[in-house]
Design a protein around this motif. Structure first.
Motif, PDB file in Angstrom:
ATOM      1  N   GLY A 180      -3.948   9.193   0.787  1.00  0.00           N
ATOM      2  CA  GLY A 180      -3.785   8.324  -0.119  1.00  0.00           C
ATOM      3  C   GLY A 180      -5.035   8.449  -1.021  1.00  0.00           C
ATOM      4  N   ASP A 204     -15.466  10.811  -0.947  1.00  0.00           N
ATOM      5  CA  ASP A 204     -15.573   9.972  -2.118  1.00  0.00           C
ATOM      6  C   ASP A 204     -15.997  10.805  -3.378  1.00  0.00           C
ATOM      7  N   THR A 221     -11.850  -1.324   4.991  1.00  0.00           N
ATOM      8  CA  THR A 221     -11.911  -1.951   3.737  1.00  0.00           C
ATOM      9  C   THR A 221     -10.691  -2.294   2.941  1.00  0.00           C
ATOM     10  N   PHE A 227      -1.681   6.528  -5.349  1.00  0.00           N
ATOM     11  CA  PHE A 227      -0.487   7.164  -4.609  1.00  0.00           C
ATOM     12  C   PHE A 227      -0.938   7.712  -3.471  1.00  0.00           C
ATOM     13  N   SER A 228       0.162   8.224  -2.766  1.00  0.00           N
ATOM     14  CA  SER A 228      -0.051   8.817  -1.537  1.00  0.00           C
ATOM     15  C   SER A 228       0.935  10.175  -1.496  1.00  0.00           C
ATOM     16  N   GLY A 274      -7.100   6.978  -4.397  1.00  0.00           N
ATOM     17  CA  GLY A 274      -7.229   5.917  -5.503  1.00  0.00           C
ATOM     18  C   GLY A 274      -8.220   6.541  -6.751  1.00  0.00           C
ATOM     19  N   SER A 285       0.751  -1.112   0.181  1.00  0.00           N
ATOM     20  CA  SER A 285       0.022   0.084   0.012  1.00  0.00           C
ATOM     21  C   SER A 285       0.911   1.182   0.076  1.00  0.00           C
ATOM     22  N   THR A 286       0.572   2.405  -0.981  1.00  0.00           N
ATOM     23  CA  THR A 286       1.525   3.269  -0.775  1.00  0.00           C
ATOM     24  C   THR A 286       1.345   4.085   0.551  1.00  0.00           C
ATOM     25  N   ASN A 287       0.237   4.189   1.129  1.00  0.00           N
ATOM     26  CA  ASN A 287       0.186   4.810   2.437  1.00  0.00           C
ATOM     27  C   ASN A 287       1.082   3.987   3.438  1.00  0.00           C
ATOM     28  N   ARG A 344      -5.647  -0.217   0.865  1.00  0.00           N
ATOM     29  CA  ARG A 344      -6.609  -0.187   2.010  1.00  0.00           C
ATOM     30  C   ARG A 344      -7.458   0.964   1.572  1.00  0.00           C
ATOM     31  N   GLY A 345      -8.690   0.766   2.033  1.00  0.00           N
ATOM     32  CA  GLY A 345      -9.999   1.869   1.917  1.00  0.00           C
ATOM     33  C   GLY A 345     -10.130   2.228   3.048  1.00  0.00           C
ATOM     34  N   GLN A 346     -11.376   2.923   3.248  1.00  0.00           N
ATOM     35  CA  GLN A 346     -11.601   3.474   4.511  1.00  0.00           C
ATOM     36  C   GLN A 346     -12.297   2.718   5.212  1.00  0.00           C
ATOM     37  N   GLY A 394     -11.563   7.665  -4.497  1.00  0.00           N
ATOM     38  CA  GLY A 394     -11.528   7.175  -3.067  1.00  0.00           C
ATOM     39  C   GLY A 394     -10.257   7.905  -2.305  1.00  0.00           C
ATOM     40  N   VAL A 395     -10.444   8.558  -1.176  1.00  0.00           N
ATOM     41  CA  VAL A 395      -9.573   8.982  -0.373  1.00  0.00           C
ATOM     42  C   VAL A 395      -9.201   8.386   1.036  1.00  0.00           C
ATOM     43  N   LEU A 396      -7.774   8.205   1.529  1.00  0.00           N
ATOM     44  CA  LEU A 396      -7.673   7.612   2.920  1.00  0.00           C
ATOM     45  C   LEU A 396      -6.721   8.427   3.481  1.00  0.00           C
ATOM     46  N   LYS A 435     -18.868   5.843  -8.091  1.00  0.00           N
ATOM     47  CA  LYS A 435     -17.447   6.336  -7.527  1.00  0.00           C
ATOM     48  C   LYS A 435     -16.698   6.400  -8.611  1.00  0.00           C
TER      49      LYS A 435
HETATM   50  C1  BTN Z   1     -11.608   4.714  -0.056  1.00  0.00           C
HETATM   51  O1  BTN Z   1     -12.523   4.933  -0.688  1.00  0.00           O
HETATM   52  O2  BTN Z   1     -12.328   3.446   0.739  1.00  0.00           O
HETATM   53  C2  BTN Z   1     -10.521   5.122   0.216  1.00  0.00           C
HETATM   54  C3  BTN Z   1      -9.478   4.319  -0.986  1.00  0.00           C
HETATM   55  C4  BTN Z   1      -8.247   4.936  -0.787  1.00  0.00           C
HETATM   56  C5  BTN Z   1      -7.215   4.096  -1.908  1.00  0.00           C
HETATM   57  C6  BTN Z   1      -6.065   4.603  -1.998  1.00  0.00           C
HETATM   58  S1  BTN Z   1      -4.989   3.926  -3.083  1.00  0.00           S
HETATM   59  C7  BTN Z   1      -3.569   4.667  -2.661  1.00  0.00           C
HETATM   60  C8  BTN Z   1      -3.493   4.641  -1.243  1.00  0.00           C
HETATM   61  N1  BTN Z   1      -2.910   3.400  -0.617  1.00  0.00           N
HETATM   62  C9  BTN Z   1      -3.805   2.724  -0.091  1.00  0.00           C
HETATM   63  O3  BTN Z   1      -3.665   1.617   0.525  1.00  0.00           O
HETATM   64  N2  BTN Z   1      -4.893   3.242   0.039  1.00  0.00           N
HETATM   65  C10 BTN Z   1      -4.810   4.365  -0.787  1.00  0.00           C
END
Ligand code: BTN
Length: 240
Positions: A133, A105, A50, A62-63, A135, A16-18, A45-47, A115-117, A112
């Motif tokens: 982060g 989002d 997830t 990217f991050s 996507g 994961s880039t994060n 990884r997502g919010q 997405g942003v984390l 969608k």
């Molecule tokens: C979401 O909508 O649940 C958030 C998604 C975020 C995804 C990005 S992809 C780059 C960065 N690295 C990760 O593992 N997650 C974020």
């Protein structure tokens, strides 16, 4: 805020880039503004715990590392506004009209596209470091059962992923320096379902209400019956 994107690292494959950004920032190997992108993530990884699945080489994952952000915890939602507005501006630049589904989002119509984390580390009451982060669905055309879309599906052509990254960086550097009052107004203006009569679900069940905005700490303000109530992330579900 100091500029981002002077330093861009491109990884072929990473979990994961994060995670990569957090680990290398901790070791003092990355500076403020570093952008880390990956062609493939094996554990994206997502919010809310997830997974973020993205076809290898097709999308922009990217991050961005922000150091010395100088924001109190209470005002951290400003970062969410800057990032979401930068994504909406990037999409607009390529002719795509998008909205921000609270909190961050990015939607095109009812699908969608990004997405942003955001992961913050705190020192006392201040944000010491923030890892943003993102996507962004670019050239992927099949999302299975997910209600998702991509640049390619909307515009019916493929896009150069690097162009989108450079465009994001330019937009972020401009928007991050806007006054807070302007950011607040711009965010509201792009909010998905604002002032529309819609179905939601909270702890007491389904109800019809209207989104009225967000408060300073980023909670969603929804008119429910006669009152406007504030909701945190896990307290409300958008139904339709
Ligand atoms: C979401 O909508 O649940 C958030 C998604 C975020 C995804 C990005 S992809 C780059 C960065 N690295 C990760 O593992 N997650 C974020």
């Amino acid at each position: 805020m100091e500029e981002i994107g002077r330093n861009i690292i491109r990884l072929e494959s990473v979990d994961s880039t994060n995670n990569y950004t957090a680990n290398h920032a901790r070791l003092g190997e990355l500076r403020h503004g570093a952008v880390i992108m990956a062609v493939e993530q094996t554990g994206g990884r997502g919010q809310m715990g997830t997974q973020w699945n993205s076809e290898s080489g097709k999308n922009l994952t990217f991050s961005v590392l922000l150091e010395r952000v100088n924001l109190s915890v209470e005002r951290q939602f400003i970062l969410t506004k800057i990032v979401s507005l930068s994504l909406v501006a990037l999409l607009e630049h390529f002719g795509i009209d998008a909205r921000i589904k609270w909190p961050n989002d990015i939607y095109v119509d009812d699908l969608k596209i990004a997405g942003v984390l955001i992961e913050n580390s705190l020192q006392g009451n201040a944000i010491k470091r923030s890892i943003i982060g993102i996507g962004l669905n670019v050239n992927q055309s099949d999302f299975g059962a997910l209600k998702a879309t991509s640049f390619a599906l909307v515009k019916k052509r493929d896009f150069a992923i690097d162009d989108l990254l450079f465009s994001f960086i330019a937009r972020f550097n401009e928007i991050a320096n806007r006054d807070t009052a302007i950011l607040d107004a711009d965010y509201l203006n792009k909010l998905y379902w604002l002032n529309e009569s819609r179905s939601f679900e909270d702890a007491s069940g389904r109800f019809v209400g209207e989104i009225k905005g967000v408060n300073e700490s980023g909670a969603l303000l929804v008119q429910k019956d006669a009152a406007v109530q504030s909701f945190q992330l896990k307290e409300i579900v958008f139904i339709g």
